[in-house]
Design a protein around this motif. Structure first.
Motif, short mmCIF file in Angstrom:
data_model
loop_
_atom_site.label_atom_id
_atom_site.label_comp_id
_atom_site.label_asym_id
_atom_site.label_seq_id
_atom_site.Cartn_x
_atom_site.Cartn_y
_atom_site.Cartn_z
N ARG A 1 15.27 -7.47 13.61
CA ARG A 1 15.69 -6.91 12.32
C ARG A 1 15.50 -5.40 12.26
O ARG A 1 15.85 -4.77 11.28
CB ARG A 1 14.90 -7.56 11.16
N PHE A 2 14.91 -4.81 13.32
CA PHE A 2 14.66 -3.37 13.35
C PHE A 2 15.33 -2.74 14.57
O PHE A 2 14.66 -2.37 15.53
CB PHE A 2 13.15 -3.09 13.39
N PRO A 3 16.66 -2.59 14.57
CA PRO A 3 17.31 -1.97 15.72
C PRO A 3 16.98 -0.49 15.88
O PRO A 3 17.09 0.05 16.98
CB PRO A 3 18.80 -2.18 15.44
N LEU A 4 16.56 0.16 14.79
CA LEU A 4 16.22 1.58 14.83
C LEU A 4 14.75 1.78 14.53
O LEU A 4 14.18 1.09 13.67
CB LEU A 4 17.05 2.36 13.81
N LEU A 5 14.13 2.74 15.22
CA LEU A 5 12.71 3.03 15.04
C LEU A 5 12.51 4.52 14.83
O LEU A 5 13.05 5.33 15.60
CB LEU A 5 11.95 2.57 16.29
N HIS A 6 11.77 4.88 13.79
CA HIS A 6 11.32 6.25 13.62
C HIS A 6 9.91 6.34 14.15
O HIS A 6 9.01 5.62 13.69
CB HIS A 6 11.33 6.65 12.14
N LEU A 7 9.70 7.23 15.10
CA LEU A 7 8.40 7.41 15.74
C LEU A 7 7.70 8.63 15.15
O LEU A 7 8.17 9.76 15.30
CB LEU A 7 8.58 7.57 17.25
N LYS A 8 6.61 8.37 14.48
CA LYS A 8 5.85 9.41 13.80
C LYS A 8 4.41 8.93 13.74
O LYS A 8 4.15 7.80 13.31
CB LYS A 8 6.42 9.60 12.39
N ASP A 9 3.47 9.74 14.21
CA ASP A 9 2.07 9.32 14.20
C ASP A 9 1.32 10.01 13.06
O ASP A 9 1.75 11.05 12.57
CB ASP A 9 1.42 9.64 15.55
N ARG A 10 0.18 9.41 12.67
CA ARG A 10 -0.54 9.85 11.48
C ARG A 10 -1.96 10.27 11.83
O ARG A 10 -2.67 9.57 12.54
CB ARG A 10 -0.57 8.71 10.45
N LYS A 11 -2.34 11.41 11.32
CA LYS A 11 -3.68 11.95 11.55
C LYS A 11 -4.74 10.96 11.10
O LYS A 11 -4.65 10.36 10.02
CB LYS A 11 -3.83 13.26 10.77
N HIS A 12 -5.74 10.77 11.94
CA HIS A 12 -6.84 9.88 11.59
C HIS A 12 -7.49 10.33 10.28
O HIS A 12 -7.70 11.52 10.05
CB HIS A 12 -7.89 9.87 12.71
N GLY A 13 -7.81 9.37 9.44
CA GLY A 13 -8.46 9.65 8.17
C GLY A 13 -7.51 9.87 7.01
O GLY A 13 -7.95 10.08 5.87
N THR A 14 -6.21 9.81 7.25
CA THR A 14 -5.22 9.99 6.17
C THR A 14 -5.26 8.78 5.25
O THR A 14 -5.13 7.64 5.71
CB THR A 14 -3.81 10.15 6.75
N PRO A 15 -5.42 8.97 3.95
CA PRO A 15 -5.45 7.82 3.03
C PRO A 15 -4.08 7.20 2.85
O PRO A 15 -3.06 7.90 2.86
CB PRO A 15 -5.96 8.44 1.72
N ASP A 16 -4.03 5.88 2.70
CA ASP A 16 -2.78 5.18 2.44
C ASP A 16 -2.26 5.51 1.05
O ASP A 16 -3.03 5.87 0.14
CB ASP A 16 -2.98 3.66 2.53
N THR A 17 -0.93 5.39 0.88
CA THR A 17 -0.31 5.57 -0.43
C THR A 17 0.82 4.56 -0.57
O THR A 17 1.30 4.00 0.42
CB THR A 17 0.28 6.99 -0.61
N THR A 18 1.27 4.35 -1.80
CA THR A 18 2.41 3.45 -2.03
C THR A 18 3.49 4.15 -2.86
O THR A 18 4.24 3.50 -3.57
CB THR A 18 1.97 2.17 -2.75
N ASN A 19 3.56 5.49 -2.73
CA ASN A 19 4.57 6.22 -3.50
C ASN A 19 5.60 6.93 -2.62
O ASN A 19 6.45 7.65 -3.12
CB ASN A 19 3.89 7.24 -4.43
#
Length: 273
Positions: free
Chosen positions: A197-215
């Motif tokens: 279901r995911f033919p395309l992938l965006h590759l982006k890594d996240r700095k350790h300690g970054t808080p999650d968000t839902t916005n």
């Protein structure tokens, strides 16, 4: 000796068989200043596929010709949600002009914060309707999540509800692994839960300690070199081909993009075989 040389050639081809792509938004500040120069730099980094949609003041044929000069191929372009809803023929025409087989929608209009069930259901209806028209024209529609779809609903999440109700014949998804992680999800688990279901992938890594968000928002400076953050990029890349991923686009929105992307390409090529 000839057989051994042929064997080495086949091994080399296999090791580089997965092309590396880039979302042109990564160079949103650089491309308007020196389009040809930065396309050349993109190719020099080892990138061969692009996702975008703009032409930076050129006509579409002129832009594609410039990309071809640098051996860069457009694979996917962005599609506005409102065009998918009200003017899908424009999306069809744009995709055909760029010669791409994929269009992706990166944002569902909604009130600030998590996506409501009402907005999600509306989006499912828009995507299924537009996706059918696009499929009839040989074009595949993918929705790119931004983390605001991962609020709890009916024993899962709003995203689970969306992917189950989007007709796989007409609508699939672009997994942005950063935004999945940002929405408190495990990107690899999503790939395994919904193979093909995911033919395309965006590759982006996240700095350790970054808080999650839902916005759907976070400081762009939390984008780090692939493999140095908390997303688990290596495991994702190792599993992705068998789970139906077809194209991989680096998207780095940080101010360090020119330093980080070459290092990210090196990391990808260690994993994609």
């Amino acid at each position: 000796m000839r057989k051994f040389i042929l064997f080495l050639a086949l091994v080399s081809f296999s090791a580089w068989s997965q092309p590396v792509g880039m979302q042109l938004y990564s160079l949103r500040d650089q491309l308007p200043k020196d389009l040809s120069g930065y396309l050349a730099k993109t190719a020099a980094w080892g990138i061969t596929e692009l996702e975008g949609g703009g032409t930076y003041g050129l006509s579409v044929p002129e832009f594609l010709n410039l990309c071809a000069q640098h051996k860069l191929k457009m694979v996917s372009i962005g599609a506005d949600y409102n065009d998918l809803d009200k003017n899908v023929q424009k999306v069809v025409s744009d995709a055909k002009a760029f010669g791409v087989k994929y269009v992706m929608c990166a944002w569902i209009p909604h009130a600030e914060g998590p996506l409501s069930l009402t907005d999600a259901n509306k989006a499912v209806e828009v995507f299924n309707r537009a996706g059918k028209v696009l499929a009839e024209n040989g074009i595949k529609l993918c929705y790119h999540m931004h983390g605001y779809e991962f609020t709890a609903y009916n024993g899962g999440t709003i995203f689970d509800h969306m992917i189950k109700n989007c007709d796989a014949r007409y609508v699939n998804f672009e997994l942005d692994v950063y935004w999945a992680k940002q929405g408190s999800q495990d990107p690899l688990a999503l790939l395994k839960k919904y193979p093909n279901r995911f033919p395309l992938l965006h590759l982006k890594d996240r700095k350790h300690g970054t808080p999650d968000t839902t916005n759907g928002h976070q400081d762009v400076e939390t984008n780090v070199v692939l493999g140095t953050g908390d997303v688990g990029i290596g495991g994702i890349l190792d599993a992705a081909p068998a789970l139906g991923v077809k194209h991989y686009f680096i998207e780095d929105e940080s101010s360090r993009v020119e330093q980080q992307i070459p290092e990210s390409v090196k990391f990808i090529k260690k994993h994609l075989k």
